[in-house]
Design a protein around this motif. Structure first.
Motif, PDB file in Angstrom:
ATOM      1  N   LEU A   1      11.140   8.548   4.444  1.00  0.00           N
ATOM      2  CA  LEU A   1       9.028   8.600   5.007  1.00  0.00           C
ATOM      3  C   LEU A   1       9.341   9.904   4.164  1.00  0.00           C
ATOM      4  N   GLU A   2       9.950  11.119   3.583  1.00  0.00           N
ATOM      5  CA  GLU A   2       9.074  12.017   3.055  1.00  0.00           C
ATOM      6  C   GLU A   2       8.768  11.611   1.529  1.00  0.00           C
ATOM      7  N   ASN A   3       9.433  10.322   1.264  1.00  0.00           N
ATOM      8  CA  ASN A   3       9.238  10.241  -0.651  1.00  0.00           C
ATOM      9  C   ASN A   3       8.278   9.079  -0.573  1.00  0.00           C
ATOM     10  N   LEU A   4       7.037   8.578   0.428  1.00  0.00           N
ATOM     11  CA  LEU A   4       6.158   7.971   0.430  1.00  0.00           C
ATOM     12  C   LEU A   4       4.990   8.594   0.065  1.00  0.00           C
ATOM     13  N   SER A   5       4.247   7.972  -0.477  1.00  0.00           N
ATOM     14  CA  SER A   5       2.446   8.429  -0.891  1.00  0.00           C
ATOM     15  C   SER A   5       1.587   6.792  -0.491  1.00  0.00           C
ATOM     16  N   THR A   6       0.547   7.341   0.319  1.00  0.00           N
ATOM     17  CA  THR A   6      -0.038   5.248   0.052  1.00  0.00           C
ATOM     18  C   THR A   6      -0.912   5.733  -1.096  1.00  0.00           C
TER      19      THR A   6
ATOM     20  N   GLU B   1      -3.427   8.860   8.896  1.00  0.00           N
ATOM     21  CA  GLU B   1      -3.730   7.714   8.140  1.00  0.00           C
ATOM     22  C   GLU B   1      -2.628   7.197   7.587  1.00  0.00           C
ATOM     23  N   SER B   2      -1.722   8.491   6.279  1.00  0.00           N
ATOM     24  CA  SER B   2      -1.306   7.417   5.353  1.00  0.00           C
ATOM     25  C   SER B   2       0.194   7.830   6.273  1.00  0.00           C
ATOM     26  N   TRP B   3       0.438   8.301   7.059  1.00  0.00           N
ATOM     27  CA  TRP B   3       1.836   8.562   7.666  1.00  0.00           C
ATOM     28  C   TRP B   3       2.195   7.161   8.852  1.00  0.00           C
TER      29      TRP B   3
ATOM     30  N   ASN C   1       0.861  -1.042   0.156  1.00  0.00           N
ATOM     31  CA  ASN C   1       0.190  -0.193   0.370  1.00  0.00           C
ATOM     32  C   ASN C   1       1.024   1.225   0.203  1.00  0.00           C
ATOM     33  N   PHE C   2       1.188   1.795  -1.104  1.00  0.00           N
ATOM     34  CA  PHE C   2       2.555   2.501  -0.963  1.00  0.00           C
ATOM     35  C   PHE C   2       3.390   3.008  -2.046  1.00  0.00           C
TER      36      PHE C   2
END
Length: 497
Positions: A142-147, A157-159, A129-130
């Motif tokens: 972490l700054e390069n991720l999205s759900t 929730e995404s974080w 889921n990413f």
């Protein structure tokens, strides 16, 4: 004689990403036949907010799984159907104990193919889921991720999910590292095993740093009241409104109730791999370690439910089989035990235990802040009449909880007793006498952090060449300590407000 050391490719495990997929998760199923599913999950938050999700799913035709081809398509289908099922169950004023055939039939088929239960597991909400914002940057950032999917559409929730994604990515290289250490132990190569253990300890520091970043963008109130209820399973959820569990309606007329745990971090194959490779044994919650009795045949207490072992049922089948095979040939603890006079080796091993316990201390502190403390607040329905008749995990926990012992996690187990026992069991295999000090340590005084000695290039050249073995120690994890005496649950850092 020990079985052969497992080969990662036989289990679909990436040497770079660990239990995350080697190929990035699909953002859309290529076959337009599944556009109805895609449309629902693309509007999941709006459908839940408007209370229209159940009606839309009732009108949804039963789609077959014949159009799914490679594993990434099966994984996306599973993720979408699991999100829809949990949204359907928990998205109304009261939970639904029946999931209609439009979701149940394909979900059961996909779950059978992936050898995983038909619920929103850790694999559904984290592993598959990413997406990276920029393919040129690492997914451990972490700054390069999205759900891809959320229930609420919130940053919180995404974080919450992405923190675990980053931990899985950063911890991924530990898997081939420690597999190679197991091979080296068979060859009695103590210097190489020592170097691997020191690097393992250093990277555990990195994982602790990532874990405590949870508070940056995930608000405890949002998590407890808006996110956590959707992650609940159907096991031990009587007070939340599911006394019998859930029926996956296939239209046969013979379907019966099923009870499954919801998503839980205990379903992380990475964390369980750490335990296995270090020789850490977890007992059923509430069962104390008794070496005198365990060494006497026939005098051991009767077996009880072991939540951590049970959580392997909720891992993808290939990952579960990998852990089982590693368990058969894990030899690091025995190798270190046989060389107690080698202080470099024993110190590196004990340091890994200390660092893993430190990681679990931080997890307890997060649970204390995000779950235990929120459960002690005035229940929302006393302030908001619109919530008066609602039922879910958060509301039942708030109304019945007087202490952390009564709280249940989304996995359905007693929350704090389980976490604290797992934390304490982490250092039981220690070679050096363990001093229960603030922050943990072997022979360390209170408040003095244990720091992993750096592994130098010269040292590695004298042993073997393994990519990414020389890891840096991060200061934050080494200086942050959880006060496990605070309120019986662990304070420090995240809990001091």
């Amino acid at each position: 004689m020990l079985p052969p050391v497992p080969v990662l490719s036989d289990y679909g495990i990436s040497p770079e990403n660990g239990f995350l997929p080697d190929r990035l998760p699909l953002q859309h199923l290529p076959d337009p036949y599944y556009n109805k599913w895609e449309s629902i999950v693309a509007n999941l938050q709006a459908l839940l907010l408007s209370k229209r999700l159940r009606g839309i799913i009732h009108d949804l035709p039963v789609l077959t799984t014949t159009g799914l081809e490679d594993e990434s398509e099966w994984q996306r289908a599973y993720m979408m159907l699991a999100f829809m099922a949990h949204g359907y169950i928990w998205g109304g004023e009261t939970p639904s104990e029946r999931v209609p055939p439009s979701i149940s039939i394909p979900l059961l088929a996909v779950a059978k193919h992936l050898d995983i239960p038909p619920v929103a597991t850790y694999a559904a909400v984290v592993l598959w889921n990413f997406k990276p914002l920029f393919n040129s940057e690492p997914i451990e950032n972490l700054e390069n991720l999205s759900t891809l999917l959320t229930f609420t559409g919130s940053l919180d929730e995404s974080w919450f999910y992405l923190t675990s994604v980053a931990i899985e990515a950063r911890g991924g290289p530990i898997v081939p590292l420690m597999i190679s250490a197991m091979t080296a132990a068979r060859e009695k190569d103590a210097p190489y095993v020592t170097a691997c253990l020191r690097s393992f300890a250093s990277r555990l520091d990195d994982l602790s740093v990532l874990l405590v970043r949870m508070h940056e963008n995930c608000d405890p109130h949002v998590f407890y009241h808006h996110i956590r209820p959707f992650l609940a399973g159907s096991q031990n959820m009587a007070e939340a409104g599911l006394p019998n569990g859930v029926i996956y309606d296939t239209g046969s007329g013979t379907d019966t109730y099923s009870q499954f745990s919801g998503g839980s971090n205990a379903q992380s194959s990475l964390i369980q791999f750490f335990d296995i490779v270090l020789g850490i044994q977890h007992r059923p919650t509430g069962q104390k370690f008794d070496k005198a009795h365990s060494d006497q045949e026939g005098t051991a207490p009767p077996p009880k439910h072991n939540f951590i072992h049970d959580m392997r049922r909720y891992m993808p089948g290939a990952h579960r089989r990998f852990l089982a095979d590693v368990s058969l040939c894990a030899n690091i603890r025995d190798f270190v035990e046989s060389r107690k006079v080698d202080t470099e080796l024993t110190g590196a091993y004990d340091l890994c235990l200390a660092r893993l316990q430190n990681f679990r201390d931080k997890h307890i502190a997060i649970v204390a802040r995000y779950v235990v403390m929120k459960s002690r607040e005035t229940p929302p329905w006393t302030r908001d009449e619109s919530n008066k008749h609602r039922q879910n995990l958060a509301l039942s926990s708030s109304s019945n909880n007087q202490d952390g012992k009564k709280l249940r996690g989304t996995g359905g187990t007693a929350l704090m007793p389980f976490l604290k026992q797992a934390r304490d069991e982490t250092v039981e295999p220690a070679i050096t006498p363990w001093k229960k000090t603030m922050g943990g340590g072997f022979g360390k005084l209170k408040g003095v952090p244990v720091v992993a000695p750096p592994v130098t290039d010269e040292k590695l050249e004298k042993t073997r060449s393994v990519p990414d073995l020389d890891l840096q120690v991060n200061g934050l994890a080494g200086s942050w300590a959880a006060d496990v005496e605070t309120d019986g649950v662990g304070g420090g850092g995240l809990c001091h407000y």
